[in-house]
Design a protein around this motif. Structure first.
Motif, PDB file in Angstrom:
ATOM      1  N   HIS A 207      -1.363  21.803  -9.145  1.00  0.00           N
ATOM      2  CA  HIS A 207      -1.975  21.110 -10.180  1.00  0.00           C
ATOM      3  C   HIS A 207      -1.372  21.409 -11.410  1.00  0.00           C
ATOM      4  O   HIS A 207      -1.419  22.723 -11.919  1.00  0.00           O
ATOM      5  CB  HIS A 207      -3.519  21.639 -10.180  1.00  0.00           C
ATOM      6  CG  HIS A 207      -4.355  21.009  -9.238  1.00  0.00           C
ATOM      7  ND1 HIS A 207      -5.074  19.877  -9.020  1.00  0.00           N
ATOM      8  CD2 HIS A 207      -4.409  21.592  -7.750  1.00  0.00           C
ATOM      9  CE1 HIS A 207      -5.595  19.424  -8.024  1.00  0.00           C
ATOM     10  NE2 HIS A 207      -5.194  20.643  -7.080  1.00  0.00           N
ATOM     11  N   TRP A 250       0.024  15.999  -8.897  1.00  0.00           N
ATOM     12  CA  TRP A 250      -1.331  15.875  -9.300  1.00  0.00           C
ATOM     13  C   TRP A 250      -1.082  15.757 -11.009  1.00  0.00           C
ATOM     14  O   TRP A 250      -1.098  16.469 -11.718  1.00  0.00           O
ATOM     15  CB  TRP A 250      -2.374  17.033  -9.200  1.00  0.00           C
ATOM     16  CG  TRP A 250      -2.793  17.014  -7.845  1.00  0.00           C
ATOM     17  CD1 TRP A 250      -2.207  17.704  -6.704  1.00  0.00           C
ATOM     18  CD2 TRP A 250      -4.002  16.701  -7.401  1.00  0.00           C
ATOM     19  NE1 TRP A 250      -3.053  17.639  -5.675  1.00  0.00           N
ATOM     20  CE2 TRP A 250      -4.277  17.003  -6.194  1.00  0.00           C
ATOM     21  CE3 TRP A 250      -4.982  16.013  -8.187  1.00  0.00           C
ATOM     22  CZ2 TRP A 250      -5.308  16.772  -5.342  1.00  0.00           C
ATOM     23  CZ3 TRP A 250      -6.230  15.658  -7.418  1.00  0.00           C
ATOM     24  CH2 TRP A 250      -6.530  15.796  -6.088  1.00  0.00           C
ATOM     25  N   GLU A 456     -11.779  26.704   2.451  1.00  0.00           N
ATOM     26  CA  GLU A 456     -10.736  26.323   1.656  1.00  0.00           C
ATOM     27  C   GLU A 456      -9.419  25.322   2.267  1.00  0.00           C
ATOM     28  O   GLU A 456      -8.429  25.666   1.973  1.00  0.00           O
ATOM     29  CB  GLU A 456     -10.001  27.517   0.884  1.00  0.00           C
ATOM     30  CG  GLU A 456     -11.039  28.307   0.366  1.00  0.00           C
ATOM     31  CD  GLU A 456     -11.247  27.981  -1.097  1.00  0.00           C
ATOM     32  OE1 GLU A 456     -11.095  26.863  -1.486  1.00  0.00           O
ATOM     33  OE2 GLU A 456     -11.864  28.550  -1.881  1.00  0.00           O
ATOM     34  N   THR A 458      -8.359  22.578   1.278  1.00  0.00           N
ATOM     35  CA  THR A 458      -7.562  21.625   0.390  1.00  0.00           C
ATOM     36  C   THR A 458      -6.604  22.200  -0.323  1.00  0.00           C
ATOM     37  O   THR A 458      -5.857  21.986  -1.226  1.00  0.00           O
ATOM     38  CB  THR A 458      -8.515  20.756  -0.426  1.00  0.00           C
ATOM     39  OG1 THR A 458      -9.527  21.655  -1.310  1.00  0.00           O
ATOM     40  CG2 THR A 458      -9.391  19.907   0.457  1.00  0.00           C
ATOM     41  N   VAL A 459      -6.525  23.710  -0.080  1.00  0.00           N
ATOM     42  CA  VAL A 459      -5.526  24.620  -1.068  1.00  0.00           C
ATOM     43  C   VAL A 459      -3.973  23.987  -0.491  1.00  0.00           C
ATOM     44  O   VAL A 459      -3.904  23.763   0.782  1.00  0.00           O
ATOM     45  CB  VAL A 459      -5.909  25.929  -0.438  1.00  0.00           C
ATOM     46  CG1 VAL A 459      -4.608  26.881  -1.041  1.00  0.00           C
ATOM     47  CG2 VAL A 459      -6.980  26.665  -1.136  1.00  0.00           C
ATOM     48  N   TRP A 466      -4.214  15.557   0.068  1.00  0.00           N
ATOM     49  CA  TRP A 466      -5.738  15.881  -0.286  1.00  0.00           C
ATOM     50  C   TRP A 466      -6.622  14.655   0.048  1.00  0.00           C
ATOM     51  O   TRP A 466      -7.769  14.794   0.575  1.00  0.00           O
ATOM     52  CB  TRP A 466      -5.983  16.150  -1.899  1.00  0.00           C
ATOM     53  CG  TRP A 466      -7.373  16.362  -2.175  1.00  0.00           C
ATOM     54  CD1 TRP A 466      -7.722  17.570  -2.450  1.00  0.00           C
ATOM     55  CD2 TRP A 466      -8.360  15.619  -2.660  1.00  0.00           C
ATOM     56  NE1 TRP A 466      -8.980  17.639  -2.829  1.00  0.00           N
ATOM     57  CE2 TRP A 466      -9.397  16.395  -3.145  1.00  0.00           C
ATOM     58  CE3 TRP A 466      -8.584  14.224  -2.629  1.00  0.00           C
ATOM     59  CZ2 TRP A 466     -10.689  15.883  -3.469  1.00  0.00           C
ATOM     60  CZ3 TRP A 466      -9.677  13.701  -3.040  1.00  0.00           C
ATOM     61  CH2 TRP A 466     -10.755  14.429  -3.447  1.00  0.00           C
ATOM     62  N   SER A 487     -15.482  26.250  -0.377  1.00  0.00           N
ATOM     63  CA  SER A 487     -14.368  25.858  -1.295  1.00  0.00           C
ATOM     64  C   SER A 487     -14.772  26.107  -2.938  1.00  0.00           C
ATOM     65  O   SER A 487     -15.809  26.131  -3.267  1.00  0.00           O
ATOM     66  CB  SER A 487     -14.303  24.271  -0.971  1.00  0.00           C
ATOM     67  OG  SER A 487     -13.262  23.806  -1.901  1.00  0.00           O
ATOM     68  N   HIS A 488     -13.426  26.337  -3.330  1.00  0.00           N
ATOM     69  CA  HIS A 488     -13.530  26.380  -4.954  1.00  0.00           C
ATOM     70  C   HIS A 488     -13.208  24.825  -5.356  1.00  0.00           C
ATOM     71  O   HIS A 488     -13.146  24.573  -6.864  1.00  0.00           O
ATOM     72  CB  HIS A 488     -12.444  27.301  -5.461  1.00  0.00           C
ATOM     73  CG  HIS A 488     -12.916  28.764  -5.339  1.00  0.00           C
ATOM     74  ND1 HIS A 488     -14.125  29.304  -5.880  1.00  0.00           N
ATOM     75  CD2 HIS A 488     -12.307  29.819  -4.613  1.00  0.00           C
ATOM     76  CE1 HIS A 488     -14.176  30.552  -5.454  1.00  0.00           C
ATOM     77  NE2 HIS A 488     -13.136  30.785  -4.789  1.00  0.00           N
ATOM     78  N   ASP A 489     -12.718  23.996  -4.579  1.00  0.00           N
ATOM     79  CA  ASP A 489     -12.242  22.637  -5.101  1.00  0.00           C
ATOM     80  C   ASP A 489     -13.486  21.942  -5.458  1.00  0.00           C
ATOM     81  O   ASP A 489     -14.324  21.319  -4.656  1.00  0.00           O
ATOM     82  CB  ASP A 489     -11.606  22.241  -3.938  1.00  0.00           C
ATOM     83  CG  ASP A 489     -10.792  20.678  -4.292  1.00  0.00           C
ATOM     84  OD1 ASP A 489     -11.218  20.099  -5.366  1.00  0.00           O
ATOM     85  OD2 ASP A 489     -10.028  20.324  -3.584  1.00  0.00           O
TER      86      ASP A 489
END
Length: 510
Positions: A207, A250, A456, A458-459, A466, A487-489
């Motif tokens: 990102h 991204w 998590e 998608t890390v 993704w 998740s944090h996503d």
């Protein structure tokens, strides 16, 4: 050490064992002292391998792989395969934050490198405390490292890197497991360190946007580990943005991508169950750790990871568990998956899932647990049980006594859909972090569990992978699986969540 050092990479090629093609191929790169470089590219393009090469950690041993080329830091050349040529010149924060942990307590962990460099004791502890303050680390120096979450371990690793004050600082996705507040604290600490000391800084990141105002240069690696774009970040994005987005970078302003759905035959449950699968009521989980005091005495410490938390998992729905780092997300998903016994409260499976040991999943045998539920850990290497990617996917099917032809067809389809078809014979330990997570997702789905629990997932994913990961989970949910996701996503949570639990320091947020 003050100031930065030049980094020169010449004709670097790295092909891990059991891989037909190199991860890095004839790579040439020169980074002047003090430059701040953002390194990006699709999952598996060799970004982490590049950092390891600069740190002197791409070691060549019989059967490990083929490594050629040279890396020079300052005036000191690294000899491929022989390890770091000068300890302390280069600091590396690894993608797996727990791989950086070497001591029982936070303070000793940050002090480890300084002790090995024989820094005076009074200076060591001043630097340790200053580094913990810089990263806004939430605990004191005596806090046990065994009680840290993944995000907290990531900030601890950063503190250790900053305390060492190397001339070249290498960061591999340093905010990937952090909540927005923690991520911004880490970025601010990296910025301050680079500005105050003039260190040469390389940051691997999928990102890009949060780092664009910091980086002097953006280097993009393509498939096969060659440079496809290099220059001032905004110039690169303006000139190559469409091409980079197609590769999966991204690019700011592009995305989120549309999830790529899979055939239900690849991801659906082997024996479907409808309705509620698992209910957790009034859970409390206490984590007990030990820390050694002076003169050999051992003291215990209790950390309350969950306090009076309730949740349920339902077939055909996704439960998303969110909250800041250290809030108890991983613990809740682990308890739902039968991997931890709650200190108080209870977890009960649906009657249709009960075994001869009852309805509490933490009492079930490993085979009974695996046939009903699967687990994708936050640190994918912790779940590896086989020597090749193909064997990793075959293991759960054999354990759960699935039909071999059925399991093989599912494995082939999942590997292809998740971009891993060419890695069937590769070692799981030679995959990138993003590839390892996709492999573990495939291994979690291949035998047809009725519930899939993920931490998590998608890390480390580019835009394309993704979309593949979220698409696989969307398809599994549509086919009748119950999904629990920590998740944090925020993009993944928004795309998947039907039900939500928000935690804050072990309690349910209102």
């Amino acid at each position: 050490m003050e100031g930065g050092a030049d980094v020169r990479v010449e004709n670097l090629t790295w092909r891990p064992a059991r891989r037909l093609t190199p991860v890095l191929r004839a790579l040439d790169l020169f980074i002047p002292a003090g430059q701040r470089v953002l390194v990006s590219g699709p999952s598996g393009a060799g970004k982490s391998s590049l950092l390891r090469a600069v740190a002197g950690l791409l070691l060549q041993r019989p059967g490990l792989g083929d490594l050629t080329g040279t890396v020079q830091v300052g005036r000191q050349a690294q000899v491929p395969g022989r390890g770091p040529s000068q300890a302390g010149r280069v600091g590396l924060l690894l993608q797996d934050p727990f791989a950086n942990v070497v001591a029982e307590t936070v303070g000793r962990d940050v002090a480890f490198g300084l002790e090995n460099q024989r820094v005076p004791r009074t200076e060591i502890w001043n630097r340790v405390r200053a580094a913990l303050r810089e990263t806004r680390f939430p605990y004191d120096v005596d806090h046990p490292t065994a009680a840290l979450s993944g995000g907290e371990a990531q900030r601890l690793a950063l503190a250790g890197s900053l305390a060492f004050a190397s001339q070249v600082m290498l960061f591999d996705e340093p905010t990937a497991m952090l909540d927005p507040v923690g991520a911004e604290a880490v970025r601010a600490a990296v910025r301050r360190d680079a500005s105050q000391r003039g260190s040469t800084t390389l940051i691997v990141e999928h990102h890009l946007e949060p780092w664009l105002d910091f980086a002097d240069r953006l280097v993009v690696l393509g498939p096969g580990g060659s440079v496809v774009a290099d220059g001032a970040p905004r110039d690169v994005l303006r000139t190559h943005g469409r091409t980079l987005a197609a590769l999966g970078v991204w690019v700011p302003g592009w995305g989120p991508p549309q999830p790529v759905e899979l055939d239900a035959a690849l991801v659906g449950p082997y024996a479907p169950v409808t309705g509620e699968l698992m209910r957790a009521e009034h859970l409390t989980v206490e984590l007990h750790t030990h820390e050694r005091e002076r003169r050999g005495r051992v003291a215990g410490r209790v950390t309350v990871a969950l306090d009076d938390v309730s949740a349920e998992l339902t077939a055909g729905r996704t439960l998303a568990v969110s909250g800041p780092s250290g809030a108890g997300k991983s613990t809740l998903v682990s308890v739902l998956g039968g991997l931890m016994r709650p200190t108080s409260g209870d977890v009960l499976a649906a009657r249709s899932l009960a075994t001869r040991r009852g309805r509490q999943p933490w009492r079930w045998s490993s085979r009974d647990l695996a046939s009903r539920m699967s687990w994708v850990p936050q640190l994918p290497e912790h779940g590896v049980v086989a020597a090749t990617v193909g064997d990793e996917l075959a293991a759960s099917g054999r354990s759960c006594r699935r039909d071999p032809d059925w399991a093989r067809q599912r494995a082939d389809g999942l590997l292809h859909s998740l971009g891993l078809g060419h890695l069937r014979e590769a070692s799981p330990y030679h995959l990138s972090g993003g590839e390892q997570r996709r492999m573990m997702l495939a291994a979690a789905l291949v035998h047809g569990p009725v519930a899939v629990l993920l931490d998590e997932p998608t890390v480390g994913q580019d835009m394309n992978t993704w979309a593949a990961v979220v698409g696989a989970l969307t398809s599994a949910r549509s086919a009748g699986c119950g999904i629990a996701l920590a998740s944090h996503d925020a993009l993944a949570v928004d795309a998947l969540a039907d039900d939500r639990v928000v935690l804050d320091h072990g309690v349910m947020a209102s």
